[in-house]
Design an enzyme around this catalytic site. Structure first.
Site, mmCIF file in Angstrom:
data_model
loop_
_atom_site.group_PDB
_atom_site.id
_atom_site.type_symbol
_atom_site.label_atom_id
_atom_site.label_comp_id
_atom_site.label_asym_id
_atom_site.label_seq_id
_atom_site.Cartn_x
_atom_site.Cartn_y
_atom_site.Cartn_z
ATOM 1 N N GLU A 1 104.721 62.482 42.350
ATOM 2 C CA GLU A 1 105.329 62.201 43.645
ATOM 3 C C GLU A 1 106.846 62.070 43.594
ATOM 4 O O GLU A 1 107.516 62.422 44.558
ATOM 5 C CB GLU A 1 104.733 60.911 44.232
ATOM 6 C CG GLU A 1 103.280 61.017 44.652
ATOM 7 C CD GLU A 1 103.084 61.926 45.843
ATOM 8 O OE1 GLU A 1 103.947 61.941 46.746
ATOM 9 O OE2 GLU A 1 102.067 62.657 45.865
ATOM 10 N N SER B 1 52.691 39.425 69.018
ATOM 11 C CA SER B 1 51.823 38.376 68.461
ATOM 12 C C SER B 1 52.486 37.586 67.350
ATOM 13 O O SER B 1 51.938 36.543 66.939
ATOM 14 C CB SER B 1 50.530 39.010 67.935
ATOM 15 O OG SER B 1 49.808 39.610 69.000
#
Length: 811
Positions: free
Chosen positions: A210, A477
């Site tokens: 870079e 249930s």
């Protein structure tokens, strides 16, 4: 002006012509004339011009200019600085108007040679001199213009004395129960890391690819900018190149937006120079590595290493460091978990650049190229993110706002989380199309309420909605245990009977799922077979408000509609609260609040940070008397032995639970428990479309059994906490079995054992203590039920419970 004297020269060989001599007041001769005294032997005749007499009028040309300009008109302007420097004449030097007229008149009287010399042209400026001149002028104007532009854009920034590096957003590291990292949460996706904690080749990889002159430039690399411009013009390198330095990239990430404009680039250059003056190179590099974006929501090299390789940046290899540095060009395109081929190719370029710059040796580069880094792969759908999201929700409730890094220790078990995820995914992949089920949720916790696993959906990547916590569905249930517990607390027992038959409540006629009726049945049998009519009769007998209060006491916090249909689970709840309510049956009747956060402390690079939160076991105390716990556990065991959850397979463990199925098979539930783990499963569709008969007794039971077998494989077997609710001295019979359907064979056979071993008492510490036979346990004493018997062993049906046809035929 001095008088002009006309001298008549007479002599041999010379023309008899007047010679004009003009002098100014300073005595300087305007024109070069022959010196008269240098001609001896000549006779001279002096004659005075009438215009030069005392009192005579001035010449017209001089009278117009006035006395004030008389001295100036005789002068000519000196050549300019640049004209004298480069050999040119000053075109701006002009004589006065009076002098011009005098010169015209004098030229008529002058000779031809002097006239020719007067008309001689000035020398031309050289080409090189002109170029230097205009270059110098343009440079000055360029500096002025650049200074103005910089000053304008600098005025858009905050004052330098008020400029400061913004604080890094806080990171939350979420740890599992064993201390391993589960996930990072926050805007950065990972904590900050010091430069000295990184391997040396990691920061050098970023410098090599870079910003090769990072340690020599002052924030802006003019050589790099020129190289980028040249390569872009020549279209070298396969695409446009940038000349930004690491400092410029850091300035952009810290202070500016990502827009690509000239104004932003100028401000970026200004801020980069300020950063270079404010911080050292190592400080800038550390800020850069902790702030830049690496894709996949990871900001900073530590977050990226955890995200892509599953370990800290301090332990990355050379190949992994090169791959991380290669992400800077395009984090999405070169992400190793999405495009491994492109990531490897980019990493190879980084390694080559590192070798060229001398950061690594050629042999090191060859080794790294031979074994490129591999990104970690998730074992499943990434369900741990559901648990991490739930942790963040609870953290907001506990702490509120915070501005520093935190470490959150949780109760999540990595092994149980993985087992729950695999069990749910396997069942949906294998049976999802068959039952038309697309989604599911799973929750597992200890009986004390600590959450061990939480799966909020089939795939976190496709849907982040947490169905285990946020979704509210009808439990069917699975809600009936609260009805039966209320009945027991009102004086009934598991042997109490109620009629299973048609019910009509103002036009509402609830039916059983198989549309059959079993007549006079015990509460145990009614709960095991999930008979709807018996549950509705009990709710009407006890009152819906009493049933709602019981559910709320056990930990169901969702609003409940207090009507007769509440007994059938028509009010919507979530899976987490239902599982927490069932844990009361598993722990002996102590109310708990499910929790996931154990401790919160501040992150510290030097060690364990200061603890700012500690979970306190905030139990609600005893919410169910021990004898009712014993009754409920013995009743719900029948669900797995002879009831709707007979498919549950958990060899050697005493387990209990309840299934739940809503109308049109829209939701399927099963919540079961042992003395060690309580787990709940929900299956259905997000749009509430009916499934293809997916009930609580089929697919949810299979998922629950698959998980429990793995989770309990290494656990010590313990019985469920139960107490004596039936006097063993007077009642040695097993609980009565409800009569079968009239005209049909019995469909269910109880699985019982005639084991009459010495009863055991479970103390509050969970240890088994022998109890003398014949003694009666009272208070908190707990007696486990008989062990699970042979599944194929049949028991006789009492004569009183046989049908009329069976008694007539002697069956």
């Amino acid at each position: 002006m001095c008088p002009r004297v006309l001298l008549s020269l007479t002599g041999r060989g010379l023309p008899d012509k007047p010679i004009e001599s003009s002098r100014n007041m300073a005595g300087n001769s305007r024109k070069e004339e022959p010196y008269l005294g240098a001609m001896p032997g000549r006779s001279w005749a002096l004659r005075v011009d009438p215009d030069d007499r005392i009192g005579a009028g001035r010449r017209k040309s001089e009278g117009k200019s006035g006395s004030k300009t008389g001295s100036k008109s005789a002068k000519t302007r000196r050549p300019g600085f640049f004209a004298r420097m480069f050999g040119g004449s000053s075109r701006g030097a002009k004589p006065d108007k009076g002098d011009q007229k005098g010169e015209k008149k004098g030229r008529k009287q002058s000779d031809a040679p002097r006239d020719t010399a007067r008309r001689r042209r000035p020398r031309r400026r050289s080409i090189i001199g002109g170029m230097v001149y205009w270059g110098f002028v343009l440079s000055i104007w360029g500096v002025i213009g650049t200074t103005g532009i910089v000053a304008y854009h600098a005025s858009k920034l905050p004052p330098i004395d008020q400029l400061a590096v913004p604080r890094r957003p806080p990171n939350i590291a979420i740890l599992a129960a064993d201390g391993s990292l589960l996930a990072n949460r926050g805007d950065t996706g990972g904590p900050a890391i010091r430069l000295r904690d990184l391997p040396p080749y990691l920061p050098k990889a970023f410098i090599a690819i870079e910003d090769r002159r990072f340690h020599s430039h002052w924030g802006i690399d003019l050589v790099g900018i020129a190289r980028a411009v040249w390569n872009n013009v020549a279209r070298r390198g396969g695409g446009l190149q940038g000349g930004s330095t690491l400092t410029q990239q850091l300035a952009k990430n810290l202070f500016l937006t990502q827009e690509r404009t000239a104004s932003r680039k100028i401000q970026e250059a200004i801020l980069s120079v300020w950063l270079e003056q404010k911080y050292s190179k190592d400080q800038i590099l550390q800020l850069y590595l902790n702030r830049v974006y690496f894709g996949s929501g990871a900001y900073g090299v530590e977050a990226a290493a955890q995200r892509y390789f599953g370990h800290s940046a301090s332990h990355v290899s050379l190949a992994e460091a090169a791959m991380l540095a290669g992400l800077m060009k395009a984090p999405v395109r070169y992400a190793p978990n999405r495009n491994p081929q492109a990531a490897e190719a980019r990493a190879a370029l980084v390694l080559t650049a590192m070798a060229q710059e001398g950061h690594i040796t050629e042999s090191m580069a060859k080794v790294a190229l031979a074994s490129p880094a591999k990104a970690k792969r998730n074992g499943g759908s990434g369900s741990i993110n559901y648990a991490a999201d739930f942790v963040m929700d609870r953290l907001d409730q506990i702490l509120g706002a915070f501005d520093h890094d935190l470490v959150v220790e949780t109760t999540i078990s990595t092994s149980m989380q993985s087992q729950a995820e695999k069990a749910l995914a396997h069942a949906l992949d294998k049976y999802g199309k068959k039952y038309r089920v697309s989604q599911g949720a799973f929750v597992a916790m200890d009986p004390n309420g600590s959450i061990r696993a939480l799966v909020g959906g089939r795939d976190y990547g496709s849907s982040q909605f947490n169905r285990a916590v946020a979704a509210k569905r009808q439990p069917g249930s699975a809600f009936k245990p609260f009805v039966y517990l209320t009945a027991l607390e009102r004086g009934l027992n598991p042997d109490s009977r109620r009629v299973d038959g048609p019910v009509n409540i103002r036009g509402w006629r609830p039916e059983n799922s198989n549309r059959k009726y079993y007549g006079n049945v015990t509460l145990t049998r009614a709960l095991a077979l999930s008979l709807n009519t018996v549950a509705v009769r009990l709710a009407l007998e006890l009152g819906p408000s009493a049933v709602a209060n019981t559910a709320r006491r056990l930990g169901v916090h969702s609003p409940l509609k207090k009507n007769a249909s509440l007994a059938l689970g028509t009010s919507e709840v979530n899976l987490l609260e239902m599982t927490g309510a069932y844990s009361v049956f598993a722990n002996g009747g102590i109310g708990v609040e499910p929790y996931v956060i154990v401790r919160v402390r501040r992150a510290s690079a030097r060690g364990r940070g200061r603890v700012i939160y500690n979970h306190r076991y905030n139990a609600s105390g005893r919410v169910i008397a021990p004898k009712y716990v014993a009754m409920m556990n013995s009743m719900m065991q029948e669900t797995l032995l002879t009831g709707t959850a007979r498919r549950a397979e958990l060899p050697g463990w005493q387990a209990a639970g309840k299934t739940g199925t809503t109308q049109d098979y829209r939701d399927a539930w099963f919540i079961g428990y042992t003395s060690r783990i309580v787990a709940g499963v929900w299956l259905g569709n997000d749009d509430s479309k009916p499934t293809r008969k997916a009930s609580g007794g089929n697919l949810p039971v299979l998922i629950w059994s698959d998980f429990m077998r793995q989770a309990l494989a290494k656990e010590q077997r313990e019985r469920l906490p139960t107490g004596i609710w039936r006097d063993p001295a007077t009642d040695n019979r097993p609980p009565p079995v409800p009569p079968a359907l009239i005209g049909s064979k019995p469909q269910f056979v109880a699985k019982r054992s005639n084991d009459r071993s010495q009863p055991m008492t479970i103390n509050p510490a969970g240890q088994a203590i022998a109890t003398p036979r014949g003694s009666v346990n009272r208070g908190n004493d707990l007696l486990p039920p008989a062990p699970i018997g042979n599944a194929n062993r049949k028991r006789s049906i009492p004569r009183a419970d046989r049908s009329l046809l069976d008694r007539m035929l002697g069956g």
